[in-house]
Design a protein around this motif. Structure first.
Motif, PDB file in Angstrom:
ATOM      1  N   MET A   1      87.359  80.586  64.371  1.00 51.36           N
ATOM      2  CA  MET A   1      86.725  80.757  63.061  1.00 51.36           C
ATOM      3  C   MET A   1      87.063  82.142  62.508  1.00 51.36           C
ATOM      4  N   ALA A   2      87.546  82.190  61.284  1.00 53.56           N
ATOM      5  CA  ALA A   2      87.865  83.457  60.641  1.00 53.56           C
ATOM      6  C   ALA A   2      86.741  83.829  59.675  1.00 53.56           C
ATOM      7  N   LEU A   3      86.631  85.109  59.367  1.00 59.06           N
ATOM      8  CA  LEU A   3      85.629  85.539  58.408  1.00 59.06           C
ATOM      9  C   LEU A   3      85.982  85.022  57.020  1.00 59.06           C
ATOM     10  N   SER A   4      84.971  84.555  56.309  1.00 60.50           N
ATOM     11  CA  SER A   4      85.173  84.144  54.930  1.00 60.50           C
ATOM     12  C   SER A   4      85.413  85.377  54.067  1.00 60.50           C
ATOM     13  N   ALA A   5      85.941  85.166  52.888  1.00 57.24           N
ATOM     14  CA  ALA A   5      86.213  86.281  51.977  1.00 57.24           C
ATOM     15  C   ALA A   5      84.922  86.993  51.605  1.00 57.24           C
ATOM     16  N   HIS A   6      83.850  86.226  51.358  1.00 58.92           N
ATOM     17  CA  HIS A   6      82.582  86.834  50.956  1.00 58.92           C
ATOM     18  C   HIS A   6      81.970  87.624  52.108  1.00 58.92           C
ATOM     19  N   ALA A   7      82.023  87.075  53.309  1.00 62.95           N
ATOM     20  CA  ALA A   7      81.501  87.799  54.468  1.00 62.95           C
ATOM     21  C   ALA A   7      82.283  89.082  54.695  1.00 62.95           C
ATOM     22  N   ARG A   8      83.596  89.011  54.546  1.00 66.23           N
ATOM     23  CA  ARG A   8      84.428  90.190  54.748  1.00 66.23           C
ATOM     24  C   ARG A   8      84.105  91.270  53.717  1.00 66.23           C
ATOM     25  N   GLU A   9      83.895  90.848  52.467  1.00 65.90           N
ATOM     26  CA  GLU A   9      83.580  91.819  51.413  1.00 65.90           C
ATOM     27  C   GLU A   9      82.234  92.468  51.660  1.00 65.90           C
ATOM     28  N   THR A  10      81.215  91.669  52.007  1.00 69.17           N
ATOM     29  CA  THR A  10      79.889  92.213  52.273  1.00 69.17           C
ATOM     30  C   THR A  10      79.915  93.154  53.473  1.00 69.17           C
ATOM     31  N   LEU A  11      80.631  92.775  54.503  1.00 65.37           N
ATOM     32  CA  LEU A  11      80.740  93.594  55.709  1.00 65.37           C
ATOM     33  C   LEU A  11      81.391  94.931  55.400  1.00 65.37           C
ATOM     34  N   SER A  12      82.465  94.918  54.651  1.00 64.52           N
ATOM     35  CA  SER A  12      83.182  96.168  54.365  1.00 64.52           C
ATOM     36  C   SER A  12      82.396  97.061  53.416  1.00 64.52           C
ATOM     37  N   ARG A  13      81.612  96.470  52.535  1.00 62.14           N
ATOM     38  CA  ARG A  13      80.852  97.254  51.560  1.00 62.14           C
ATOM     39  C   ARG A  13      79.597  97.862  52.165  1.00 62.14           C
ATOM     40  N   LEU A  14      78.857  97.099  52.954  1.00 64.82           N
ATOM     41  CA  LEU A  14      77.591  97.585  53.492  1.00 64.82           C
ATOM     42  C   LEU A  14      77.718  98.197  54.879  1.00 64.82           C
ATOM     43  N   PHE A  15      78.752  97.808  55.620  1.00 68.91           N
ATOM     44  CA  PHE A  15      78.920  98.292  56.991  1.00 68.91           C
ATOM     45  C   PHE A  15      80.319  98.871  57.200  1.00 68.91           C
ATOM     46  N   PRO A  16      80.682  99.881  56.414  1.00 68.71           N
ATOM     47  CA  PRO A  16      82.011 100.473  56.587  1.00 68.71           C
ATOM     48  C   PRO A  16      82.072 101.313  57.859  1.00 68.71           C
ATOM     49  N   GLY A  17      83.267 101.722  58.204  1.00 72.79           N
ATOM     50  CA  GLY A  17      83.413 102.579  59.377  1.00 72.79           C
ATOM     51  C   GLY A  17      83.663 101.784  60.632  1.00 72.79           C
ATOM     52  N   ALA A  18      83.316 102.378  61.762  1.00 77.75           N
ATOM     53  CA  ALA A  18      83.592 101.759  63.054  1.00 77.75           C
ATOM     54  C   ALA A  18      82.817 100.452  63.179  1.00 77.75           C
ATOM     55  N   PRO A  19      83.457  99.364  63.567  1.00 77.06           N
ATOM     56  CA  PRO A  19      82.762  98.091  63.718  1.00 77.06           C
ATOM     57  C   PRO A  19      81.842  98.101  64.927  1.00 77.06           C
ATOM     58  N   SER A  20      80.906  97.197  64.920  1.00 76.82           N
ATOM     59  CA  SER A  20      79.997  97.058  66.048  1.00 76.82           C
ATOM     60  C   SER A  20      80.773  96.779  67.324  1.00 76.82           C
ATOM     61  N   SER A  21      80.264  97.314  68.444  1.00 75.76           N
ATOM     62  CA  SER A  21      80.909  97.061  69.729  1.00 75.76           C
ATOM     63  C   SER A  21      80.906  95.579  70.082  1.00 75.76           C
ATOM     64  N   LEU A  22      80.017  94.819  69.441  1.00 75.85           N
ATOM     65  CA  LEU A  22      79.974  93.381  69.702  1.00 75.85           C
ATOM     66  C   LEU A  22      81.243  92.677  69.237  1.00 75.85           C
ATOM     67  N   TRP A  23      81.956  93.303  68.296  1.00 71.09           N
ATOM     68  CA  TRP A  23      83.224  92.714  67.870  1.00 71.09           C
ATOM     69  C   TRP A  23      84.251  92.762  69.003  1.00 71.09           C
ATOM     70  N   GLU A  24      84.090  93.706  69.926  1.00 72.25           N
ATOM     71  CA  GLU A  24      84.997  93.784  71.071  1.00 72.25           C
ATOM     72  C   GLU A  24      84.588  92.838  72.187  1.00 72.25           C
ATOM     73  N   THR A  25      83.269  92.744  72.428  1.00 74.95           N
ATOM     74  CA  THR A  25      82.798  91.956  73.569  1.00 74.95           C
ATOM     75  C   THR A  25      82.480  90.507  73.221  1.00 74.95           C
ATOM     76  N   ASP A  26      82.100  90.258  71.960  1.00 69.28           N
ATOM     77  CA  ASP A  26      81.658  88.919  71.558  1.00 69.28           C
ATOM     78  C   ASP A  26      82.222  88.546  70.188  1.00 69.28           C
ATOM     79  N   PRO A  27      83.532  88.592  70.021  1.00 70.70           N
ATOM     80  CA  PRO A  27      84.108  88.353  68.696  1.00 70.70           C
ATOM     81  C   PRO A  27      83.820  86.957  68.159  1.00 70.70           C
ATOM     82  N   ASP A  28      83.810  85.959  69.028  1.00 74.13           N
ATOM     83  CA  ASP A  28      83.559  84.596  68.576  1.00 74.13           C
ATOM     84  C   ASP A  28      82.162  84.476  67.971  1.00 74.13           C
ATOM     85  N   PHE A  29      81.167  85.050  68.664  1.00 76.64           N
ATOM     86  CA  PHE A  29      79.803  85.034  68.144  1.00 76.64           C
ATOM     87  C   PHE A  29      79.703  85.828  66.846  1.00 76.64           C
ATOM     88  N   MET A  30      80.322  87.004  66.801  1.00 67.76           N
ATOM     89  CA  MET A  30      80.200  87.857  65.620  1.00 67.76           C
ATOM     90  C   MET A  30      80.795  87.206  64.380  1.00 67.76           C
TER      91      MET A  30
END
Length: 253
Positions: free
Chosen positions: A1-30
């Motif tokens: 599953m890939a991130l939708s365009a809207h999810a990607r935009e919201t993520l980059s706008r509200l949560f810029p910078g270093a991604p959560s460590s969960l993206w490394e350990t649990d990418p499928d869930f994230m």
């Protein structure tokens, strides 16, 4: 599953910078969670972003989600929630959750605000004094719940009447009268505190009715609840929805 365009935009706008460590350990869930919480849920209804983020902060206080609160608070500030509003949400939480559960959030909040360059302490927000807090608090109860609350502090059995007095002078007189949030915002965050902690359905139904009485209608509360669902799960969300429906039905009768 890939991130939708809207999810990607919201993520980059509200949560810029270093991604959560969960993206490394649990990418499928994230990917799954982010597509749901930052796309499907965000696009449900038309809540403005500051209101949505204030509801999420209050919800995370209610469910004791301190680690997620640490993640969401910088996003809330980016979305337009002010430091004063943040502190007022924190302070009012003490009346509904108790200091024992709110204390860790003071440390998180102060750390985040300092990281954002906010000078602490913020200006004092009290508008009452020791002499006026009781009458002002009871007036707030009347303003929100109706004339039937007039003199509430003097009601009930004598052995427990002091608690009704505390509800008037402390819960409402000390907190609801403060600067930074209006009644509608304060009742909305109270609804979130109660829904998120669970086991408070009688109070939740009462505050759903109070919300509706001052303009936070059934549709608004359902939108608020919808935005909080990813952070408290389905059982407490469905319980809260039942309380909203009961309050709305009672208002119609």
């Amino acid at each position: 599953m890939a991130l939708s365009a809207h999810a990607r935009e919201t993520l980059s706008r509200l949560f810029p910078g270093a991604p959560s460590s969960l993206w490394e350990t649990d990418p499928d869930f994230m990917e799954l969670f982010t597509n749901f919480a930052l796309d499907e849920v965000v696009r449900q209804g038309d809540l403005d972003e500051p209101t949505r983020m204030m509801a999420i902060l209050a919800t995370l206080l209610g469910c004791q989600g301190a680690e997620e609160f640490r993640v969401q608070l910088p996003a809330a500030l980016r979305a337009g929630v002010t430091p004063v509003q943040t502190k007022e949400i924190l302070y009012q939480a003490v009346a509904y959750l108790g200091m024992g559960r709110v204390r860790p959030f003071f440390d998180v909040t102060n750390q985040v605000l300092r990281e954002q360059g906010v000078s602490l302490p913020l200006p004092a927000g009290a508008t009452t004094t020791a002499e006026t807090r009781l009458s002002a608090g009871n007036q707030a109860q009347v303003d929100i719940f109706g004339e039937g609350m007039r003199g509430f502090q003097d009601s009930g059995p004598e052995e427990s009447r002091h608690i009704n007095r505390w509800l008037a002078d402390n819960c409402f007189g000390d907190y609801y009268t403060r600067k930074g949030l209006d009644y509608r915002q304060r009742e909305m965050i109270t609804f979130c505190f109660l829904a998120a902690q669970g086991g408070c359905e009688p109070q939740l139904t009462s505050h759903a009715a109070g919300n509706m009485r001052i303009g936070n209608g059934k549709a608004f509360l359902i939108q608020v609840l919808s935005q909080c669902l990813p952070y408290i799960g389905y059982p407490r969300s469905l319980n809260a929805l039942r309380c909203v429906n009961e309050a709305a039905k009672a208002a119609e009768s």
